[in-house]
Design a protein around this motif. Structure first.
Motif, PDB file in Angstrom:
ATOM      1  N   ILE A 149       0.839  -1.193   0.000  1.00 60.05           N
ATOM      2  CA  ILE A 149       0.000   0.000   0.000  1.00 60.05           C
ATOM      3  C   ILE A 149       0.873   1.242   0.000  1.00 60.05           C
ATOM      4  O   ILE A 149       1.813   1.345   0.797  1.00 60.05           O
ATOM      5  CB  ILE A 149      -0.912   0.026   1.240  1.00 60.05           C
ATOM      6  N   ASN A 150       0.562   2.190  -0.880  1.00 59.63           N
ATOM      7  CA  ASN A 150       1.237   3.475  -0.859  1.00 59.63           C
ATOM      8  C   ASN A 150       0.746   4.214   0.389  1.00 59.63           C
ATOM      9  O   ASN A 150      -0.458   4.429   0.552  1.00 59.63           O
ATOM     10  CB  ASN A 150       0.913   4.272  -2.123  1.00 59.63           C
ATOM     11  N   ALA A 151       1.673   4.574   1.283  1.00 64.62           N
ATOM     12  CA  ALA A 151       1.300   5.174   2.573  1.00 64.62           C
ATOM     13  C   ALA A 151       0.650   6.543   2.435  1.00 64.62           C
ATOM     14  O   ALA A 151      -0.090   6.964   3.329  1.00 64.62           O
ATOM     15  CB  ALA A 151       2.540   5.266   3.470  1.00 64.62           C
ATOM     16  N   VAL A 152       0.849   7.245   1.317  1.00 60.65           N
ATOM     17  CA  VAL A 152       0.289   8.570   1.131  1.00 60.65           C
ATOM     18  C   VAL A 152      -1.028   8.521   0.341  1.00 60.65           C
ATOM     19  O   VAL A 152      -2.032   9.073   0.762  1.00 60.65           O
ATOM     20  CB  VAL A 152       1.297   9.511   0.424  1.00 60.65           C
ATOM     21  N   THR A 153      -1.015   7.802  -0.791  1.00 56.84           N
ATOM     22  CA  THR A 153      -2.190   7.809  -1.674  1.00 56.84           C
ATOM     23  C   THR A 153      -3.191   6.691  -1.359  1.00 56.84           C
ATOM     24  O   THR A 153      -4.335   6.766  -1.786  1.00 56.84           O
ATOM     25  CB  THR A 153      -1.779   7.645  -3.151  1.00 56.84           C
ATOM     26  N   GLY A 154      -2.732   5.642  -0.688  1.00 58.42           N
ATOM     27  CA  GLY A 154      -3.596   4.503  -0.418  1.00 58.42           C
ATOM     28  C   GLY A 154      -3.696   3.518  -1.567  1.00 58.42           C
ATOM     29  O   GLY A 154      -4.379   2.501  -1.464  1.00 58.42           O
ATOM     30  N   GLU A 155      -2.983   3.786  -2.696  1.00 51.61           N
ATOM     31  CA  GLU A 155      -2.981   2.852  -3.816  1.00 51.61           C
ATOM     32  C   GLU A 155      -2.509   1.482  -3.325  1.00 51.61           C
ATOM     33  O   GLU A 155      -1.574   1.393  -2.549  1.00 51.61           O
ATOM     34  CB  GLU A 155      -2.068   3.366  -4.934  1.00 51.61           C
ATOM     35  N   ARG A 156      -3.178   0.419  -3.793  1.00 51.98           N
ATOM     36  CA  ARG A 156      -2.900  -0.926  -3.296  1.00 51.98           C
ATOM     37  C   ARG A 156      -2.446  -1.841  -4.427  1.00 51.98           C
ATOM     38  O   ARG A 156      -2.947  -1.773  -5.535  1.00 51.98           O
ATOM     39  CB  ARG A 156      -4.144  -1.514  -2.659  1.00 51.98           C
TER      40      ARG A 156
END
Length: 78
Positions: free
Chosen positions: A69-76
């Motif tokens: 998970i991208n910690a900033v954008t939430g992209e998984r």
């Protein structure tokens, strides 16, 4: 999200490599069959291909679903 609890079993080592932007922060998490979410690793990219080693207790591996998970954008990435 909780940290994994040791069970006394020797851990397995895993390596993940992801093509990232400089400074991008990624969380590697696992979801157990019962739905418990465990944070397994967190790292920040220092170059275009970021890699890290993390350990998972052998008792947790069966049925564990890994997600990045991208910690900033939430992209998984599943």
């Amino acid at each position: 999200m909780v940290a994994p609890k040791p069970t006394g079993c020797a851990p397995w080592e895993f390596v993940v490599g992801i093509d990232l932007e400089q400074g991008e922060e990624i969380i590697i998490q696992g979801t157990t069959p019962s739905g418990e979410v465990l944070e397994l690793a967190r790292f920040t990219a220092t170059g275009s291909i970021a890699g890290t080693v993390f350990k998972i207790d052998k008792a947790l591996v069966p049925g564990l679903k890994l997600t990045a998970i991208n910690a900033v954008t939430g992209e998984r990435w599943v």
